[in-house]
Write a protein that holds these residues in place. Structure first.
Motif, mmCIF file in Angstrom:
data_model
loop_
_atom_site.group_PDB
_atom_site.id
_atom_site.type_symbol
_atom_site.label_atom_id
_atom_site.label_comp_id
_atom_site.label_asym_id
_atom_site.label_seq_id
_atom_site.Cartn_x
_atom_site.Cartn_y
_atom_site.Cartn_z
ATOM 1 N N GLN A 128 39.761 42.154 46.588
ATOM 2 C CA GLN A 128 38.219 42.446 47.031
ATOM 3 C C GLN A 128 37.582 42.511 45.780
ATOM 4 O OE1 GLN A 128 38.745 46.678 47.934
ATOM 5 N NE2 GLN A 128 40.196 46.498 49.465
ATOM 6 N N ASP A 129 36.547 41.257 45.616
ATOM 7 C CA ASP A 129 35.856 40.952 44.554
ATOM 8 C C ASP A 129 36.528 40.758 43.364
ATOM 9 O OD1 ASP A 129 33.383 40.973 46.168
ATOM 10 O OD2 ASP A 129 33.062 43.091 45.823
ATOM 11 N N GLY A 130 37.701 40.183 43.629
ATOM 12 C CA GLY A 130 38.400 39.855 42.375
ATOM 13 C C GLY A 130 39.617 40.939 41.995
ATOM 14 N N GLU A 188 36.716 41.088 31.352
ATOM 15 C CA GLU A 188 36.675 39.961 32.492
ATOM 16 C C GLU A 188 37.547 38.714 32.139
ATOM 17 O OE1 GLU A 188 32.858 37.782 32.188
ATOM 18 O OE2 GLU A 188 32.736 38.565 29.895
ATOM 19 N N PRO A 199 37.698 46.550 38.653
ATOM 20 C CA PRO A 199 36.331 46.073 38.536
ATOM 21 C C PRO A 199 36.044 46.568 36.952
ATOM 22 C CG PRO A 199 36.478 47.019 40.571
ATOM 23 C CD PRO A 199 37.606 47.296 40.172
#
Length: 261
Positions: free
Chosen positions: A250-252, A223, A219
């Protein structure tokens, strides 16, 4: 200015010479291993990793090493045990090469920090003169009309300046030596934005790939590089499922079942 999307292409993978492997195994008594494994187009990577692991313990079959009385004959289970036991050195023999296309110099500056177990050949703006400015915008930026208008205007102005410099220096005139073109092109690149899209060939072994996929999809990672290595992860799950199938997304973020391999 030309809007682009980062692309990842897998262009090279391991190629095992089974004839040479067979001759070696005939000498050490491990011929049965070749009879157990598959040899399809996508099997060489996992076969090479297993081959490297079995050399370490002479575990081609029970009895070749007096300390080994039983062996795992299922490759998936064997390689999962390699991951679980963090025997990562055997994975360094298995390398893949990727073309990373339309990725920014922001991303490549992040990527080159991962030096161990990699090889990098990147497009050089000392030699390659810019005639347009390919550029990637994240979704949230595209949804901001004023931002996009100002950004597009700025990039168009920089692009026009690149063209003006080329004309001003007469780089396309007959008789201009390549050394002069190189020197002026090197100067011109100083006015290119760091977000400019570029291309490179990036080669990494399995141990490095596992580390970089985890770290660069986390995270807190930048990006664009998260997007790039999500694509790399998807390719590797298809190429070597026994060596990358322990990840959960999980979420990228690609989170491995086994770390520090």
């Amino acid at each position: 200015m030309r809007a682009v999307e980062p692309e990842v292409r897998l262009v090279a993978r391991p190629d095992v010479d089974y004839a040479e492997v067979s001759e070696y195994l005939a000498e050490v008594g491990g011929e049965s291993w070749l009879e157990r494994i598959d040899r399809g187009d996508l099997d060489d990577a996992q076969n090479l990793a297993e081959f490297a692991g079995r050399i370490c313990y002479r575990s081609w079959e029970p009895g070749l090493n007096p300390n080994v009385t039983r062996i795992r004959t299922d490759q998936d289970q064997y390689l999962k045990n390699i991951l679980a036991s963090a025997h990562g050195s055997v994975l360094e023999h298995v390398s893949f090469s990727f073309v990373l296309h339309n990725v920014s110099r922001v991303a490549t500056h992040e990527l080159v920090r991962h030096r161990a177990g990699t090889a990098i050949s990147q497009e050089s703006l000392r030699f390659v003169r810019l005639d347009d400015l390919p550029f990637w915008f994240p979704d949230w930026a595209r949804e901001d009309p004023e931002l996009m208008a100002r950004a597009s205007g700025l990039l168009t102005q920089i692009e026009e300046f690149q063209g003006w410099m080329a004309d001003h220096f007469g780089l396309d005139e007959e008789g201009v030596k390549f050394a002069e073109k190189k020197a002026k092109t090197s100067f011109m690149r100083r006015f290119a934005p760091e977000g400019l899209a570029t291309g490179l060939l990036w080669t990494a072994n399995i141990r490095t790939l596992r580390h970089v996929i985890e770290n660069r999809t986390a995270p807190g990672a930048e990006e664009e590089i998260r997007l790039i290595f999500g694509k790399v992860g998807e390719l590797m799950v298809k190429e070597a499922p026994s060596l990358f199938g322990d990840y959960s997304v999980q979420d990228g973020a690609w989170v491995p079942g086994w770390r520090k391999v």
